[in-house]
Scaffold this active site. Structure first.
Site, mmCIF file in Angstrom:
data_model
loop_
_atom_site.group_PDB
_atom_site.id
_atom_site.type_symbol
_atom_site.label_atom_id
_atom_site.label_comp_id
_atom_site.label_asym_id
_atom_site.label_seq_id
_atom_site.Cartn_x
_atom_site.Cartn_y
_atom_site.Cartn_z
ATOM 1 N N ARG A 53 -12.174 -0.492 74.287
ATOM 2 C CA ARG A 53 -11.388 -1.642 73.804
ATOM 3 C C ARG A 53 -10.089 -1.788 74.578
ATOM 4 O O ARG A 53 -9.398 -2.785 74.474
ATOM 5 C CB ARG A 53 -11.065 -1.473 72.314
ATOM 6 C CG ARG A 53 -12.256 -1.469 71.388
ATOM 7 C CD ARG A 53 -11.815 -1.271 69.960
ATOM 8 N NE ARG A 53 -10.945 -2.342 69.518
ATOM 9 C CZ ARG A 53 -11.414 -3.494 69.009
ATOM 10 N NH1 ARG A 53 -12.713 -3.687 68.903
ATOM 11 N NH2 ARG A 53 -10.600 -4.439 68.630
ATOM 12 N N GLY A 88 -3.650 -7.414 68.924
ATOM 13 C CA GLY A 88 -3.580 -8.863 68.698
ATOM 14 C C GLY A 88 -2.440 -9.448 69.507
ATOM 15 O O GLY A 88 -1.923 -8.829 70.431
ATOM 16 N N HIS A 138 -33.641 -34.348 98.495
ATOM 17 C CA HIS A 138 -33.249 -34.063 99.891
ATOM 18 C C HIS A 138 -33.763 -32.714 100.359
ATOM 19 O O HIS A 138 -33.247 -32.140 101.305
ATOM 20 C CB HIS A 138 -31.720 -34.132 100.015
ATOM 21 C CG HIS A 138 -31.176 -35.491 99.723
ATOM 22 N ND1 HIS A 138 -31.351 -36.571 100.560
ATOM 23 C CD2 HIS A 138 -30.517 -35.951 98.637
ATOM 24 C CE1 HIS A 138 -30.786 -37.639 100.026
ATOM 25 N NE2 HIS A 138 -30.277 -37.299 98.848
#
Ligand code: AGP
Length: 624
Positions: A27, A101, A520
């Protein structure tokens, strides 16, 4: 995204903190730290670098104590350094806090606290929390002395602090309480996950399940805006208003491997699903409500009028980041009406490019360490260009060498195949394009787009809820020997990323074409073992895409169309249609890539590949 742990109980806390932090290193790993209550003092040991650096430091001393908190950091505010590492304390070191946070209003809170005489030591948003709690704790203690204050001065100080915070936070904190209370640990959850582990004579907090499995499987998954006070013998739960809550704990039956992936089979699937939250984390601090409506506040880069007057924007990157740059081209030209040149970094650095110091030069890199991208940036810097970096990694080489940095707050991206980093790069590009477009008076209806951006996290979540549809489709199509993604305008740019996702983890030959290019040449490749995926979100070009689908169907291809809910024009001509919740055509890449990410993931799994570690590839290509 960071890792938080905490413990109160009968064991020596330092080994418990190190062991639980180890389980959370995925984390965040640019720095780590702990705080331990030892003989009525808070001992803090924290430093830059991976957890093992802290562990080696702690091996040289014995810190006794059975109450503590720990943190592994993925920097968002303040580059990785010893002083920016968590825990953070008040000036006297009587309160220690760890945080996961983003405190969106930390600058205003920091100014207010400095006006109260508080001296800050770090560049982080988190530090304001420790000082605020200390400020209220001191006031509550004074009231207690006059017998007019709350009996729980510290808990009350935490609740008062929470009323001042804006943003997302999971908090763990311990304090020296002069024996008013038995040893205890306070935890708070708002938008960032936090779990309370329930033991016998001991209790834990952790950001995620893996940290707890070695000790307990009985937990409280804290709900948003809940506060927990952990003692050795019990845990009290409260609302942010201080009302006590009673509920039964949950039992975890995951094994360790699935726990580290949050219950998902692979990090890639977990990170695809994290996109809704990553949208919120990357957008919300930058969309602010002003008197005249919503505004884009890119305070971290202070765009002046000079940027709006740039004659040209040059964007360079590699791989998925280059595909984000391609979307950026369409976005800047659509909203800001500035010509944009996009280059693959490994080409740019060797083609003797023409520089103009007035240009805006944007480099995009999730890792911030890609050798070709760094080389291209240095070349442009020598040419006098102003360098703006968009990266997911605070403190990376790119972030340190660029003049300005806009971070994608996607959190660590573990899987080699980039997903949430890509969509948050797009968000940063859209914010820049709209901001410069407003500065150039080219976007009179900007509120319409800002409203659409604010709804994007919910719309991403709606798509993710339909993943089984894509899993079933992949089980029918994964054996195709060729998959072509086609699209026009924004859809073409996204098709490039769709094709890379599929080829890099399923090893299926996959390519992207501008839909108008089929005739193309590429259509010569189309046969009965070809799947053609048409991205169709540009409403004014639907008739062109209808023709393209008819062309490839006539040559035996299977077809899958990704379009808007409510659009039925493709139902009669495509084998499958996947619909997206409606939004602005110009913002469609934020959503249209998600089904393609899931398709690539499920095809890889069907073929028995490991989506997290595809063959021959590395997460960051730091060599040429
Ligand atoms: C994308 O899924 C790949 N892992 C790869 O193309 C990657 O995007 C590229 O190497 C660039 O990496 P960066 O964003 O860290 O610079």
């Amino acid at each position: 995204m960071c890792g938080i742990t905490g413990y109160v109980g009968y064991r020596q806390v330092t080994p418990v903190l190190l062991e639980t932090l180890k389980k959370l290193e995925y984390r965040g790993y640019d720095s780590a730290g702990i705080a331990v209550l030892h003989e009525q003092a808070l001992l803090v040991r924290k430093m830059k670098g991976p957890l093992k650096v802290l562990a080696e430091r702690l091996a040289s001393e014995t810190i006794e104590g059975s109450l503590g908190i720990g943190h592994t950091r993925w920097a968002t505010h303040g580059e990785p350094s010893d002083i920016n590492s968590h825990p953070h304390t008040d000036v006297a070191g009587h309160i220690a806090v760890v945080h996961n946070g983003i405190i969106e209003n930390y600058a205003k809170l920091k100014e207010w606290l400095q006006a109260q005489g508080v001296v800050f030591r770090s560049d982080t948003d988190t530090e304001v929390i420790a000082h605020l709690i200390n400020y209220y704790y001191g006031k509550n203690r004074k009231k207690q002395e006059n017998d007019s204050g709350t009996e729980d001065a510290l808990l009350h100080a935490v609740l008062q602090t929470l009323t001042r915070l804006e943003g997302s936070y999971a908090l763990g904190l311990i304090a020296i309480e002069n024996n008013d209370f038995p040893d205890r640990l306070i935890a708070v959850r708002k938008d960032s996950p936090l779990i309370v582990g329930l033991g016998k004579g001991e209790h834990f907090i952790a950001s995620d399940v893996p940290a707890l499995l070695g000790y307990t499987r009985e937990v409280y998954f804290l709900e948003d805006r809940e506060v927990a006070v952990l003692y050795r013998d019990h845990v009290d739960l409260f609302t942010e208003q201080g009302e006590q809550i009673h509920r039964a704990p949950s039992h975890i039956d995951w094994d360790m491997a699935s726990a580290e992936k949050g219950g998902y089979a692979h990090f890639m699937l977990k990170e695809i699903h994290e996109q809704a939250k990553a949208f919120t984390d990357t957008l919300r601090p930058r969309l602010t409500r002003e008197a005249q409506g919503w505004d884009i506040t890119l305070d971290e880069i202070k765009l002046d009028a000079g940027w709006a007057a740039a004659p040209r924007i040059v964007i360079t990157a590699c791989g998925t980041a280059w595909h984000a740059a391609m979307v950026g081209k369409y976005a800047f030209e659509h909203f800001a009406r500035i010509p944009v040149e996009v280059d693959i970094a490994s080409e740019y650095r060797y083609r003797n490019p023409v520089f103009n110091p007035q240009d805006i030069f944007i480099v995009i890199s999730q890792s911030g360490e890609t050798a070709d991208t760094l080389a291209a940036m240095r070349l442009a810097k020598q040419g006098g260009a102003r360098i703006l970096a968009i990266t997911n990694t605070v403190g990376s080489t790119l972030s340190r060498e660029a003049h300005l940095v806009l971070y994608t707050w996607a959190g660590p991206e573990i899987a080699v195949a980039s997903t949430k980093a890509f969509t948050t790069q797009l968000l940063c590009l859209y914010l820049l394009a709209l901001k410069i477009g407003v500065l150039r008076s080219k976007v009179p209806d900007v509120d319409r787009y800002l409203g659409a951006l604010r709804d994007m996290a919910d719309k991403a979540a709606q798509i993710l809820h339909k993943q089984e549809l894509i899993q079933r489709f992949a089980s029918r199509q994964f054996n195709k020997d060729k998959v072509f993604f086609i699209g026009r305008q924004f859809d073409y740019a996204v098709s490039l990323e769709c094709a890379l996702k599929l080829k890099e983890i399923s090893y299926t030959h996959s390519e992207a074409f501008a839909a108008g290019e089929l005739k193309h040449g590429p259509i010569a490749l189309v046969d009965t073992n070809t799947l053609v995926v048409a991205l169709a979100t540009q409403r004014e070009l639907f008739d062109k895409i209808v023709s393209n689908i008819r062309e490839v169907t006539a040559r035996g291809a299977a077809t899958w169309v990704i379009t808007w809910e409510g659009e039925t024009v493709f139902n009669a001509i495509a084998d499958e249609v996947f619909t997206l919740p409606q939004t602005e055509d110009s913002l469609s890449p934020l959503l249209s890539i998600i089904p393609a990410q899931l398709f690539a993931y499920y095809c890889a799994v069907q073929k028995g590949n490991d989506p997290d570690k595809p063959r021959n590839l590395a997460k960051s290509v730091t060599v040429e």
